[in-house]
Scaffold this motif. Structure first.
Motif, PDB file in Angstrom:
ATOM      1  N   LYS A  37      -5.550  -0.505  -4.805  1.00 31.68           N
ATOM      2  CA  LYS A  37      -4.841   0.766  -4.767  1.00 31.68           C
ATOM      3  C   LYS A  37      -3.954   0.833  -3.520  1.00 31.68           C
ATOM      4  O   LYS A  37      -4.445   0.726  -2.399  1.00 31.68           O
ATOM      5  CB  LYS A  37      -5.842   1.913  -4.730  1.00 31.68           C
ATOM      6  CG  LYS A  37      -6.802   1.952  -5.922  1.00 31.68           C
ATOM      7  CD  LYS A  37      -7.866   3.003  -5.697  1.00 31.68           C
ATOM      8  CE  LYS A  37      -8.935   2.934  -6.783  1.00 31.68           C
ATOM      9  NZ  LYS A  37     -10.041   3.885  -6.514  1.00 31.68           N
ATOM     10  N   THR A  96      -1.722   2.168  -0.423  1.00 34.34           N
ATOM     11  CA  THR A  96      -1.731   3.315   0.480  1.00 34.34           C
ATOM     12  C   THR A  96      -0.303   3.785   0.674  1.00 34.34           C
ATOM     13  O   THR A  96       0.605   2.978   0.839  1.00 34.34           O
ATOM     14  CB  THR A  96      -2.336   2.928   1.843  1.00 34.34           C
ATOM     15  OG1 THR A  96      -3.657   2.426   1.636  1.00 34.34           O
ATOM     16  CG2 THR A  96      -2.382   4.124   2.788  1.00 34.34           C
ATOM     17  N   THR A  97      -0.099   5.083   0.643  1.00 34.08           N
ATOM     18  CA  THR A  97       1.237   5.649   0.813  1.00 34.08           C
ATOM     19  C   THR A  97       1.318   6.443   2.112  1.00 34.08           C
ATOM     20  O   THR A  97       0.304   6.782   2.724  1.00 34.08           O
ATOM     21  CB  THR A  97       1.590   6.578  -0.354  1.00 34.08           C
ATOM     22  OG1 THR A  97       0.697   7.715  -0.328  1.00 34.08           O
ATOM     23  CG2 THR A  97       1.448   5.857  -1.691  1.00 34.08           C
ATOM     24  N   THR A 113       2.138   9.469   2.346  1.00 34.91           N
ATOM     25  CA  THR A 113       1.511  10.773   2.084  1.00 34.91           C
ATOM     26  C   THR A 113       0.011  10.705   2.316  1.00 34.91           C
ATOM     27  O   THR A 113      -0.586  11.623   2.893  1.00 34.91           O
ATOM     28  CB  THR A 113       1.793  11.216   0.642  1.00 34.91           C
ATOM     29  OG1 THR A 113       3.207  11.342   0.461  1.00 34.91           O
ATOM     30  CG2 THR A 113       1.137  12.560   0.344  1.00 34.91           C
ATOM     31  N   GLN A 114      -0.614   9.620   1.883  1.00 31.55           N
ATOM     32  CA  GLN A 114      -2.052   9.476   2.083  1.00 31.55           C
ATOM     33  C   GLN A 114      -2.408   9.330   3.561  1.00 31.55           C
ATOM     34  O   GLN A 114      -3.402   9.900   4.024  1.00 31.55           O
ATOM     35  CB  GLN A 114      -2.559   8.263   1.297  1.00 31.55           C
ATOM     36  CG  GLN A 114      -2.552   8.469  -0.212  1.00 31.55           C
ATOM     37  CD  GLN A 114      -2.889   7.207  -0.967  1.00 31.55           C
ATOM     38  OE1 GLN A 114      -2.434   6.125  -0.607  1.00 31.55           O
ATOM     39  NE2 GLN A 114      -3.683   7.327  -2.018  1.00 31.55           N
ATOM     40  N   GLY A 162      -2.025  12.647   5.070  1.00 33.30           N
ATOM     41  CA  GLY A 162      -2.941  13.641   4.526  1.00 33.30           C
ATOM     42  C   GLY A 162      -4.381  13.459   4.945  1.00 33.30           C
ATOM     43  O   GLY A 162      -5.215  14.329   4.672  1.00 33.30           O
ATOM     44  N   GLN A 163      -4.703  12.335   5.590  1.00 32.31           N
ATOM     45  CA  GLN A 163      -6.074  12.096   6.041  1.00 32.31           C
ATOM     46  C   GLN A 163      -6.088  12.069   7.563  1.00 32.31           C
ATOM     47  O   GLN A 163      -5.580  11.142   8.190  1.00 32.31           O
ATOM     48  CB  GLN A 163      -6.585  10.771   5.477  1.00 32.31           C
ATOM     49  CG  GLN A 163      -6.630  10.736   3.955  1.00 32.31           C
ATOM     50  CD  GLN A 163      -7.139   9.423   3.415  1.00 32.31           C
ATOM     51  OE1 GLN A 163      -8.136   8.883   3.901  1.00 32.31           O
ATOM     52  NE2 GLN A 163      -6.472   8.891   2.408  1.00 32.31           N
ATOM     53  N   ASN A 203       7.817   2.680   2.259  1.00 35.28           N
ATOM     54  CA  ASN A 203       6.820   3.375   1.437  1.00 35.28           C
ATOM     55  C   ASN A 203       6.692   2.800   0.028  1.00 35.28           C
ATOM     56  O   ASN A 203       6.196   3.461  -0.875  1.00 35.28           O
ATOM     57  CB  ASN A 203       7.121   4.875   1.351  1.00 35.28           C
ATOM     58  CG  ASN A 203       5.877   5.714   1.068  1.00 35.28           C
ATOM     59  OD1 ASN A 203       4.770   5.350   1.458  1.00 35.28           O
ATOM     60  ND2 ASN A 203       6.066   6.829   0.386  1.00 35.28           N
ATOM     61  N   SER A 238       1.899  -1.423   0.486  1.00 38.95           N
ATOM     62  CA  SER A 238       1.038  -1.389   1.674  1.00 38.95           C
ATOM     63  C   SER A 238       0.283  -2.693   1.864  1.00 38.95           C
ATOM     64  O   SER A 238      -0.461  -2.838   2.822  1.00 38.95           O
ATOM     65  CB  SER A 238       0.031  -0.237   1.557  1.00 38.95           C
ATOM     66  OG  SER A 238      -0.787  -0.383   0.397  1.00 38.95           O
TER      67      SER A 238
END
Length: 341
Positions: free
Chosen positions: A20, A22-23, A25-26, A29-30, A111, A114
């Motif tokens: 998966k 990673t962006t 935004t992620q 957002g964390q 972006n 990753s």
């Protein structure tokens, strides 16, 4: 120009090769990741080596996770090019930990990706995925001196290379990570393995955060569980068995066309952490204290004809230093922004 390419898909029963992504935004957002990126960026730097020879005029930045088998595949190709006097290429390896590597790959790719390995060329061309990097730089394109995909063997080489990536990439990674991460007594070794050669701040932050969410995030990314571990072990045994049979049947010294090609390089690199060639000592942690079940499988596979083939390929073809070890082409990444003098 950005070339968007991912690693090959995996066997249906295993987690995807292309984990998966990673962006930005992620990351934003964390809060833990956001704070970690600020600290890592503040106390580390992206460096560049001096050209090792006058003919080396084109620089490549290799963004990597040092111990990744996919990274080792791209690194080997880059080492061959840097070693060749006919190639203008030289590179600097930008080393990072799992999870934190995305702090550098995400902005480099604008972006779009990753994953590692990722390279950034002098003209800002960005490529990711070991297959893509090797096929672009080491296939004789534009007069490049290294061609690991010769003539009428190209299709067969690429077909086998794709199969190796699908079947060994996910299974090897899942089994290795799972052996360390499904039992917390091995967390120290997992940290030691994944943080080697990074900046000091990245090592420390990763270590502090490892059992506070990074462990669970990595397990989720690779979908690691007991069933996947069993599937991974079966797939590794199957692939080593099939390649051993192939080498026994043909009697050839190499996997395709009886010459060294990307097929041999791909196999050797995708299993280096299993067969543990002495040339890879800078990437390997000692066996002492490693999970017995993991070591048992590794020793079993290394003893096969395919395992011995991988060791032979490293010995005969891997660019190394005078001591017979591969050399990480990195620079000091530590940075003290508060040093006034």
């Amino acid at each position: 120009m950005t070339t968007a390419v991912a690693e090959n898909g995996s066997a249906a029963t295993l987690s995807p090769m292309n984990m998966k992504p990673t962006t930005e935004t992620q990351i934003q957002g964390q809060a833990p990741l956001r704070v970690a990126r600020v600290i890592v960026n503040l106390f580390s730097r992206v460096g560049k080596r001096e050209p090792p020879a006058p003919e080396k005029t084109e620089h490549i930045r290799l963004i990597s996770i040092a111990t990744s088998h996919f990274v080792e595949k791209a690194r080997w190709g880059l080492d061959m090019l840097e070693e060749s006097k006919e190639s203008p290429l030289f590179y600097t390896e930008d080393l990072h930990t799992p999870a934190f590597a995305s702090f550098f790959t995400v902005p480099a790719s604008k972006n779009k990706a990753s994953q590692t390995p990722m390279i950034v060329r002098s003209d800002d061309t960005v490529m990711w995925g070991s297959d893509t990097i090797l096929r672009e730089l080491c296939s004789g394109k534009n007069g490049a001196p290294i061609n690991l995909y010769p003539g009428d063997l190209k299709d067969e080489i690429m077909e086998l290379e794709d199969e190796l990536g699908r079947r060994l990439g996910a299974s090897g990674r899942c089994y290795a990570y799972g052996s360390f991460m499904l039992d917390k007594q091995y967390y120290g070794l997992a940290i030691q393995q994944t943080t080697s050669n990074c900046s000091k701040v990245e090592q420390k932050v990763f270590e502090k955060m490892f059992d506070k969410g990074i462990d669970k995030a990595l397990i989720d990314l690779m979908n690691i569980n007991d069933e996947v571990m069993e599937t991974s072990a079966r797939e590794l045994r199957a692939m080593f068995g099939e390649l051993s049979d192939r080498l026994e049947r043909t009697g050839d010294e190499y996997l395709v066309g009886n010459t060294f090609t990307a097929a041999d390089l791909a196999f050797a690199t995708l299993v280096y952490f299993i067969v543990r060639p002495p040339e890879c000592e800078p990437l390997l942690i000692p066996e002492k204290g490693m999970p017995p079940k993991l070591l048992g499988l590794f020793h079993e596979l290394a003893a096969t004809k395919a395992g011995q083939h991988a060791l032979k390929i490293y010995k005969k073809h891997r660019p190394v230093d005078a001591a017979g070890k591969l050399v990480l082409k990195n620079v000091n990444q530590n940075h003290n922004p508060f040093k006034l003098f």
